[in-house]
Write a protein that holds these residues in place. Structure first.
Motif, PDB file in Angstrom:
ATOM      1  N   ASP A  29       0.702  -1.376  -0.114  1.00 45.54           N
ATOM      2  CA  ASP A  29      -0.061   0.096   0.088  1.00 45.54           C
ATOM      3  C   ASP A  29       0.813   1.342   0.263  1.00 45.54           C
ATOM      4  OD1 ASP A  29      -1.669   2.321   0.630  1.00 45.54           O
ATOM      5  OD2 ASP A  29      -2.763   1.286   2.230  1.00 45.54           O
ATOM      6  N   PRO A  30       0.596   1.793  -0.989  1.00 44.54           N
ATOM      7  CA  PRO A  30       2.062   3.019  -0.594  1.00 44.54           C
ATOM      8  C   PRO A  30       1.510   4.262  -0.096  1.00 44.54           C
ATOM      9  CG  PRO A  30       0.013   3.409  -2.751  1.00 44.54           C
ATOM     10  CD  PRO A  30      -0.067   2.380  -2.020  1.00 44.54           C
ATOM     11  N   PHE A  31       0.072   4.385   0.828  1.00 44.55           N
ATOM     12  CA  PHE A  31      -0.289   5.053   1.435  1.00 44.55           C
ATOM     13  C   PHE A  31      -0.015   4.601   2.984  1.00 44.55           C
ATOM     14  CE2 PHE A  31      -3.432   7.577  -0.270  1.00 44.55           C
ATOM     15  CZ  PHE A  31      -2.703   8.409  -1.611  1.00 44.55           C
ATOM     16  N   PHE A  32       0.572   3.475   3.467  1.00 44.21           N
ATOM     17  CA  PHE A  32       0.977   2.751   4.560  1.00 44.21           C
ATOM     18  C   PHE A  32       2.591   2.872   4.493  1.00 44.21           C
ATOM     19  CE2 PHE A  32       2.446  -0.729   7.517  1.00 44.21           C
ATOM     20  CZ  PHE A  32       2.012  -0.137   8.660  1.00 44.21           C
ATOM     21  N   ARG A  33       3.233   4.135   5.240  1.00 42.91           N
ATOM     22  CA  ARG A  33       4.556   4.524   5.302  1.00 42.91           C
ATOM     23  C   ARG A  33       5.105   5.970   5.969  1.00 42.91           C
ATOM     24  NH1 ARG A  33       4.302   9.032   0.353  1.00 42.91           N
ATOM     25  NH2 ARG A  33       1.965   9.396   0.771  1.00 42.91           N
ATOM     26  N   THR A  34       6.284   5.375   6.305  1.00 45.61           N
ATOM     27  CA  THR A  34       6.564   6.946   7.526  1.00 45.61           C
ATOM     28  C   THR A  34       6.763   8.271   6.765  1.00 45.61           C
ATOM     29  OG1 THR A  34       7.518   4.950   8.965  1.00 45.61           O
ATOM     30  CG2 THR A  34       7.918   7.388   9.357  1.00 45.61           C
ATOM     31  N   LEU A  48      -2.151  12.369   7.916  1.00 44.75           N
ATOM     32  CA  LEU A  48      -1.505  11.240   9.271  1.00 44.75           C
ATOM     33  C   LEU A  48      -3.187  10.750  10.196  1.00 44.75           C
ATOM     34  CD1 LEU A  48       0.287   8.672  10.160  1.00 44.75           C
ATOM     35  CD2 LEU A  48       0.431  10.634  12.286  1.00 44.75           C
ATOM     36  N   ALA A  49      -3.685  12.313   9.840  1.00 45.62           N
ATOM     37  CA  ALA A  49      -5.531  11.718   9.984  1.00 45.62           C
ATOM     38  C   ALA A  49      -6.150  11.215   8.517  1.00 45.62           C
ATOM     39  CB  ALA A  49      -5.589  12.942  10.408  1.00 45.62           C
ATOM     40  N   ALA A  50      -5.792  11.259   7.702  1.00 48.25           N
ATOM     41  CA  ALA A  50      -6.952  11.298   6.472  1.00 48.25           C
ATOM     42  C   ALA A  50      -6.195   9.822   5.970  1.00 48.25           C
ATOM     43  CB  ALA A  50      -6.527  12.104   5.889  1.00 48.25           C
ATOM     44  N   GLY A  51      -4.809   8.740   6.614  1.00 49.34           N
ATOM     45  CA  GLY A  51      -4.868   7.523   6.340  1.00 49.34           C
ATOM     46  C   GLY A  51      -3.221   7.199   5.260  1.00 49.34           C
ATOM     47  N   ASP A 231      -2.106 -12.287  20.499  1.00 48.48           N
ATOM     48  CA  ASP A 231      -0.128 -13.447  20.133  1.00 48.48           C
ATOM     49  C   ASP A 231      -0.527 -12.464  18.301  1.00 48.48           C
ATOM     50  OD1 ASP A 231      -0.072 -15.526  18.287  1.00 48.48           O
ATOM     51  OD2 ASP A 231      -0.129 -15.871  20.042  1.00 48.48           O
ATOM     52  N   GLU A 232       0.826 -12.802  17.944  1.00 49.51           N
ATOM     53  CA  GLU A 232       1.503 -11.486  17.198  1.00 49.51           C
ATOM     54  C   GLU A 232       0.527 -12.326  15.816  1.00 49.51           C
ATOM     55  OE1 GLU A 232       5.306 -10.758  15.104  1.00 49.51           O
ATOM     56  OE2 GLU A 232       5.540 -10.009  17.231  1.00 49.51           O
ATOM     57  N   ALA A 233      -0.088 -13.569  15.701  1.00 49.00           N
ATOM     58  CA  ALA A 233      -0.502 -15.220  14.875  1.00 49.00           C
ATOM     59  C   ALA A 233      -1.675 -13.505  14.144  1.00 49.00           C
ATOM     60  CB  ALA A 233      -1.246 -16.058  15.242  1.00 49.00           C
ATOM     61  N   VAL A 234      -2.258 -12.445  14.810  1.00 47.58           N
ATOM     62  CA  VAL A 234      -2.611 -11.737  14.587  1.00 47.58           C
ATOM     63  C   VAL A 234      -3.343 -10.584  13.088  1.00 47.58           C
ATOM     64  CG1 VAL A 234      -2.104  -9.582  16.039  1.00 47.58           C
ATOM     65  CG2 VAL A 234      -5.621 -10.322  14.848  1.00 47.58           C
ATOM     66  N   VAL A 235      -1.467 -10.781  13.304  1.00 44.80           N
ATOM     67  CA  VAL A 235      -0.673  -9.836  11.873  1.00 44.80           C
ATOM     68  C   VAL A 235      -0.933 -10.323  10.850  1.00 44.80           C
ATOM     69  CG1 VAL A 235      -0.734  -7.393  13.160  1.00 44.80           C
ATOM     70  CG2 VAL A 235       1.028  -8.732  12.894  1.00 44.80           C
ATOM     71  N   ARG A 236      -0.541 -11.662  11.185  1.00 43.50           N
ATOM     72  CA  ARG A 236       0.267 -12.793  10.378  1.00 43.50           C
ATOM     73  C   ARG A 236       0.344 -12.820   8.729  1.00 43.50           C
ATOM     74  NH1 ARG A 236      -1.412 -18.174  12.446  1.00 43.50           N
ATOM     75  NH2 ARG A 236       0.379 -18.399  12.958  1.00 43.50           N
ATOM     76  N   GLY A 237       0.712 -11.706   7.478  1.00 41.44           N
ATOM     77  CA  GLY A 237       0.887 -11.952   6.249  1.00 41.44           C
ATOM     78  C   GLY A 237       0.009 -10.393   6.359  1.00 41.44           C
ATOM     79  N   ALA A 238      -0.229  -9.519   6.936  1.00 38.90           N
ATOM     80  CA  ALA A 238      -0.561  -8.468   6.681  1.00 38.90           C
ATOM     81  C   ALA A 238       1.229  -7.266   6.411  1.00 38.90           C
ATOM     82  CB  ALA A 238      -0.968  -7.695   8.262  1.00 38.90           C
ATOM     83  N   GLU A 239       1.300  -6.364   5.735  1.00 39.90           N
ATOM     84  CA  GLU A 239       2.377  -5.721   5.136  1.00 39.90           C
ATOM     85  C   GLU A 239       2.836  -4.528   6.289  1.00 39.90           C
ATOM     86  OE1 GLU A 239       3.502  -1.970   2.472  1.00 39.90           O
ATOM     87  OE2 GLU A 239       1.277  -2.952   2.628  1.00 39.90           O
TER      88      GLU A 239
END
Length: 288
Positions: A29-34, A48-51, A231-239
């Protein structure tokens, strides 16, 4: 024109039967960045508020000598821990936060006398400046209305705490709208951030990790018993993205993304922290 004429109007090799070029698959996702900048501008906070961003970092937000002053005073004080029944591994802190004074989806009356003790403890450090006021002023310098401490029932909540998660924070998310049955602040919130300013960082570890995943009902199957975390499995596979802390740097994240802090190795990781909300009034409002 007959159907036969239509059938003969193009051949199998005609451009009309050629598969169109498809765009290349997007792997992130090009918006998932710092975003990194010399100051918290209006555009960055709005983004940041807008995503448009997941996090904004401002290196050198606090001068080294001021970091050293606050750190030196804190290192001479004993830290308490968050409630160990709920927060494991233990996280140390200096100051009082609302999270240890929740009751029936609201804020317990025990918070207010604890907050009075919090004010006394911070004043006892004998600092030459108010570090949380400094952070609010820098955060809200370019935002209409600036930043102020949020109120509940007309009373100011805590301005912030110092936290030392040397063994890390488990995977979790922060969203006052989900944590409280009614509005936490007198002014309804339309957005929420988490602010940290690093006073001391380890030579290894201590990274903040964010995952491109927000809470969904099925995530509760991964919640750890009697815990704030999952548990970290909740984010398994997430960017994901990882942010290493730097002394004097301020970091603002969207805490509705699941996030965690990795264990520190070699030195204490101490940061000033507080929550930030965008109120329906348009002002930035903070609390701890």
């Amino acid at each position: 024109m007959t159907s036969g004429n239509l059938g003969n109007s193009t051949s199998a090799t005609s451009p009309a039967h050629t598969a169109p070029d498809l765009p290349a698959p997007v792997s992130h996702d090009p918006f998932f960045r710092t975003a990194t900048a010399p100051a918290f501008t209006r555009a960055l906070l709005a983004g940041l508020a807008a995503g448009r961003y997941a996090a904004v970092r401002v290196p050198g937000f606090m001068a080294p000598e001021r970091c050293a002053e606050v750190l030196g005073a804190l290192e001479e004080r004993a830290f308490d821990s968050y409630g160990e029944a709920r927060v494991q591994p233990p996280v140390m802190r200096f100051g009082v936060g609302v999270s240890d004074h929740m009751a029936d989806g609201g804020l317990a009356d025990s918070y207010w006398p604890a907050l009075a003790g919090h004010h006394e403890a911070w004043q006892g450090l004998g600092l030459s400046f108010d570090p949380f006021l400094f952070c609010r002023e820098g955060l809200g310098a370019h935002w209409p209305g600036g930043a102020a401490v949020g109120r509940r029932g007309g009373r100011e909540l805590g301005a912030g705490v110092a936290r030392e998660p040397n063994q890390g924070f488990r995977v979790h998310f922060d969203d006052s709208l989900r944590e409280y049955a009614d509005d936490l602040l007198d002014v309804p919130l339309i957005g929420q951030f988490a602010f940290n300013l690093y006073l001391s960082v380890p030579p290894a570890g201590g990274e903040t990790v964010l995952w491109r995943h927000r809470w969904q009902p099925e995530d509760e199957s991964h919640r750890l018993p009697a815990s704030y975390g999952y548990d970290e499995a909740v984010v398994r596979g997430a960017e994901s993205l990882e942010i290493a802390p730097r002394v004097g740097e301020a970091l603002l994240i969207d805490p509705r993304y699941f996030h965690a802090v990795r264990p520190s190795r070699g030195a204490r990781r101490i940061a000033l922290g507080f929550a930030v909300g965008i109120g329906a009034s348009g002002q930035l409002l903070t609390w701890a």
